[in-house]
Motif scaffolding. Structure first.
Motif, PDB file in Angstrom:
ATOM      1  N   HIS A 273      12.179 -39.149  48.889  1.00 10.25           N
ATOM      2  CA  HIS A 273      13.247 -38.243  49.110  1.00 10.25           C
ATOM      3  C   HIS A 273      13.491 -38.119  50.480  1.00 10.25           C
TER       4      HIS A 273
ATOM      5  N   SER B 100      15.082 -26.249  41.320  1.00 10.85           N
ATOM      6  CA  SER B 100      15.769 -27.041  41.962  1.00 10.85           C
ATOM      7  C   SER B 100      16.180 -28.662  41.445  1.00 10.85           C
ATOM      8  N   CYS B 104      19.651 -29.922  40.177  1.00 15.51           N
ATOM      9  CA  CYS B 104      19.917 -31.168  40.612  1.00 15.51           C
ATOM     10  C   CYS B 104      20.547 -32.272  39.969  1.00 15.51           C
ATOM     11  N   ASN B 179      16.923 -43.014  37.194  1.00  9.92           N
ATOM     12  CA  ASN B 179      16.547 -41.998  38.059  1.00  9.92           C
ATOM     13  C   ASN B 179      16.639 -40.683  37.401  1.00  9.92           C
ATOM     14  N   HIS B 183      13.769 -38.008  36.427  1.00  6.72           N
ATOM     15  CA  HIS B 183      13.591 -36.296  36.879  1.00  6.72           C
ATOM     16  C   HIS B 183      13.539 -35.456  35.490  1.00  6.72           C
ATOM     17  N   SER B 467      14.603 -47.051  38.123  1.00  6.67           N
ATOM     18  CA  SER B 467      15.654 -46.615  39.006  1.00  6.67           C
ATOM     19  C   SER B 467      15.202 -47.193  40.537  1.00  6.67           C
TER      20      SER B 467
END
Ligand code: HEM
Lengths: 316, 519
Positions: A273, B100, B104, B179, B183, B467
């Motif tokens: 990140h 979060s 996102c 990706n 997540h 990803s």
């Protein structure tokens, strides 16, 4: 029979170490050679990098592949290969002596994991010239082997029931692969930090840096190596959970070793990140890669030896 | 990748109303910077739990720690350090992280779905500024070159759009898909772990050879239900331990007596079905009635027969002894509240392979039963069973008791070999060591969501690999008609995210499209 194989294995380890010492010296001499008053080439490359756009970058970074005096370097790599062959032989003999995979206690794990680290280091050269981190990698492996043979050594004993599982083969092997890539990533990140200091004018003494890729190029290299490690680590974490479910009756129990594997995973997730976050690219993300690898080493040494938990496989 | 950085809009607004604050806060929370901060914070927050024993994994360690560190233990207790991973602060961090994450993922999914429908963007005016820029002379006119380039790129799985004399192509949408899968699967793992913990249960039960246990609440030695557990989750079945076999190393002198294999041979019975004979081993649990049954420990349960002064049997049962070392030196407590002239309590030690230390104390030098000895210190008095104080099976409170045989008594400690029968002191009766069967401690687990956790974990890896290693890139081919009427072909590309192979890919496309004269 077992004892003969064990002693051959030890002879092979010591020989490998002796050869690694020579390789280490030559890798270091190569870095020193890079520090000697450099030809004009360096100036042009510095100039190019200062005005660097994405396109120009390549011009500077090809410099280390230059032919001037790579004899040390070639000899160092050749010695590393020879040392590695002996090193692998040592691991294989140890496995043959024990009649199982050679990674069931700390000595064996260190022996095998360091062989994998060197193997990955050598293999990666086909993809990208990373010989300049040879001194770091071989130096690290030498220290690890030294500690393993002196402090971690145990005789061959049979596997306790909890370790008799195919997951020992998979989980630990993949963890070693992950560790190898993290080690390489951390080594490149160290050079990246030095390079960034030099760019900021604070590492004038380290002339050898002039011949190495620029910090941002190093960052990309470190990233590519580290994400491979991250994939392996993610797999390790999951395979470990599956095994824990088989052996201990729960897939996750916050055992100390599980905690540290999780912490390492989280640090490297942070690293990935960080690369995508404005203001964190560059030196900060390099630090994360180094901290992450330090946590790997910590997990293997301090946590194994001094923390209480279910992973009591050190054999010490 | 198109990481949605927080827009700076919120800050420039001169006055924020309540909704404005909320929106500002939400943007902050769902920014990449916050995600990074929370991730690192989570890593740090996990550390204390590895330094201090945890109630869940090491309850005895917690008790010992509190005893040894009376100064700091209450402080740690208040900070919930002994239960780090369910503490308020640890939970707060990971819950914020996941809020979060959700904040996102949703906009990115929307954005990605839109991107999937949009055509590749217009060809830039100056390709030479982009990566891998290559030119080739063309042997055909511009429309023909463009048409063949379009065909080529389509064949390479690019999404293609022709703009005049140029082709714009893009590939690698799978990267962002991966990706998002990664997540979302993380959220899946968290949710399924929570569900499994809530509806599942774990229970422990010690079973002696020749005995059976039923999967019902009352038969467990200890039981940990999830928050939403109800009795109906207990599938009725029984497991009888027919035989327990332990194999120890006999030839390797470095590991003499080390355990090599444990096998519990059991007979299982589901309601309304035929009994089945099965094995449980370490690493191979038994699957039965939606539960897994694990073999997590074993030891000896000496069968002691106590007779009163008239020779009537008043006690005849196995008592599981706690193993304390690798050679199974074990300790246990015998309580005989009824049948004798007085209540009797005994503290026993079992040495499976008896050896004598130079001090004269006994020890065990091998875990198997070679020449076992059971020693007993005998106490009389009120065992306290009536008021519940003495109910712990592995403890005997001797404060109110009198030692009648043992180190502090006129009579010596009782020593029994297998089959021996000895008189108890004070004419109480006699005691016999009749047999020494093994016991197995079984852990029963029920986690209804376990398979789902694994599925999401696999999706995590699949999404991650996709990803990280699927390159997402744009490539352009442009046919430029020169003043002299000849046609020059231009090729270049643009990486979206990390893409080490971009230049090689552009070169490859150029080679396939118009092989250079050299080649
Ligand atoms: C549970 C916490 C999280 C973990 C463990 C995690 C992990 C990761 C990992 C391993 C990657 C690299 C692999 C990939 O590209 O799929 C990644 C990428 C990414 N994550 Fe997360 N993430 C988390 C939370 C978040 C949150 C809260 C956000 C939004 C603010 C976010 C946004 C992103 C983005 C934009 C990328 C792509 C970065 C790039 O371009 O390299 N993640 N994440």
């Amino acid at each position: 029979m077992t004892e003969t194989l064990v002693s051959y294995s030890l002879v092979a380890v010591y020989s490998a170490m002796a050869i690694y010492v020579l390789a280490f010296v030559l890798f270091t001499l190569d870095l020193a050679r890079r520090s000697s008053p450099a030809p004009a080439r360096v100036e042009t490359s510095v100039e190019a990098s200062s005005g660097s756009t994405r396109l120009l970058e390549r011009v500077t970074t090809d410099a280390p592949a230059d032919t001037k005096g790579p004899r040390y370097l070639r000899a160092a790599v050749a010695l590393t290969v020879i040392g590695w062959v002996l090193h692998v032989a040592a691991a294989v003999l140890r496995g043959a002596a024990a009649g199982r995979v050679p990674w069931a206690n700390m000595f064996e794990f260190t022996l095998t994991a360091t062989a994998i680290i060197v193997g990955v280091f050598l293999a990666v050269q086909f993809w990208q010239d990373l010989r300049f981190v040879g001194a770091f990698v071989v130096g690290f492996v030498l220290i690890a082997l030294g500690v393993a043979t002196v402090n971690f050594y145990v005789d061959v004993v049979p596997l306790p029931p909890a370790l008799q599982s195919a997951w020992l083969v998979i989980h630990v092997f993949v963890a070693s692969l992950g560790t190898a890539f993290f080690a390489l990533g951390a080594a490149i990140s160290v050079v990246q930090l030095l390079q960034a200091r030099r760019a900021a004018g604070r590492a004038a003494g380290l002339r050898f840096l002039d011949t190495l890729p620029a910090a941002d190029k190093l960052e990309n290299l470190a990233y590519r190596v580290t994400v491979v490690g991250f994939v392996f680590w993610t797999f390790t974490l999951i395979a470990g959970a599956v095994w824990a479910e088989r052996a201990w009756g729960r897939y996750w129990g916050w055992d100390t070793k599980e905690v540290w594997t999780f912490i390492i995973w989280t640090i490297f997730a942070g690293y990935i990140h960080a690369r995508a976050t404005r203001g964190w690219r560059g030196s900060r993300s390099a630090w994360l890669a180094i901290i992450g690898f330090s946590a790997v080493v910590f997990n293997f040494t301090i946590v194994n030896l001094f923390f209480k938990g279910l992973h009591t496989y050190s054999g010490l | 990748m198109d990481a949605p950085e927080p827009e700076k809009g919120g800050i420039t607004q001169p006055r924020l109303d309540f909704v404005g604050y909320l929106r500002f806060f939400w943007r902050q929370l769902t920014s990449m910077r916050t995600a990074l901060f929370l991730l690192l914070l989570l890593a740090i927050a996990a550390i204390p739990g590895s330094l201090v024993p945890q109630v869940t994994s090491d309850p005895n360690g917690v008790i010992a720690y509190k005893r040894d560190n009376p100064g700091i233990a209450p402080v740690l207790e208040n900070l919930q350090v002994f239960t780090t991973y369910s503490s308020v602060w640890f939970s707060a961090i990971y819950l914020l992280l996941f809020v979060s994450l959700i904040g996102c993922v949703i906009p990115r999914t929307k954005h990605h779905l839109d991107a999937l429908r949009v055509r590749p963007p217009k060809t830039p005016a100056r390709l030479e500024r982009l990566e891998g820029f290559t030119t080739r002379p063309s042997t055909v006119d511009a429309p023909a070159a463009v048409a063949s380039a379009e065909k080529l790129l389509r064949g390479l799985h690019y999404r293609v759009q022709v703009y005049g004399d140029s082709v714009s192509a893009e590939r690698g949408y799978l990267r962002e898909t991966g990706n998002l899968v990664f997540h979302v699967a993380l959220i899946g793992v968290l949710v399924t772990v929570g569900v499994g913990g809530g509806f599942g249960y774990t229970g422990q039960r010690v079973v002696v050879e020749g005995y059976a246990f039923n999967n019902s609440l009352s038969s467990y030695d200890s039981f940990n239900p999830g928050r939403f557990f109800t009795d109906s989750a207990l599938e009725p079945y029984s497991i009888a331990l027919d035989d327990f076999e332990a194999t120890y190393e006999e030839s390797n002198l470095d590991a003499l007596g080390q355990a090599i294999d444990f096998t519990a041979q059991v007979t299982t019975t589901m309601r309304g079905e035929q009994p089945r004979e099965q094995d449980i081993k370490v690493n191979t649990p038994l699957e039965i009635g939606g539960t897994q049954v694990y073999l997590l420990g074993n030891g000896y349960a000496p069968v002691v027969i106590v007779r009163d002064a008239d020779g009537e049997v008043v006690f005849n049962q196995p008592t599981p002894f706690l193993p304390t070392d690798a050679n199974l030196t074990s300790f246990g407590i015998l309580k005989i509240p009824d049948g004798l002239a007085e209540q009797v309590g005994m503290i026993g030690a079992l040495y499976p392979s008896t050896a004598e230390l130079t001090s004269g104390a006994l020890t065990s030098n091998y875990p198997d039963l070679i020449n076992p000895t059971l020693t007993l210190e005998v106490y009389t008095g009120d065992l306290g069973l009536d008021n519940g104080v003495g109910s712990n099976a592995y403890a005997l409170n001797t404060d109110e008791l009198t030692q009648v045989a043992g180190r502090n008594a006129p009579e010596p400690t009782i020593k029994l070999g297998l089959g021996d029968r000895i008189e108890l002191p004070n004419g109480l009766g006699s005691i016999e060591l009749a047999a020494i069967p093994r016991f197995a401690s079984l852990d029963v687990h029920h986690d209804p969501a376990q398979g789902w956790v694994l599925l999401f974990a696999i999706l995590v890896v699949a999404g991650l690999v996709t990803s990280l290693f699927v390159p997402r890139r744009r490539v352009w081919v442009k046919a430029v008609t020169n003043k002299d009427g000849t046609v020059t072909l231009e090729y270049s590309g643009l990486a979206r995210g990390d893409d080490p192979a971009l230049e090689a890919a552009v070169a490859d496309i150029a080679d396939r499209h118009s092989p250079s004269p050299k080649a």
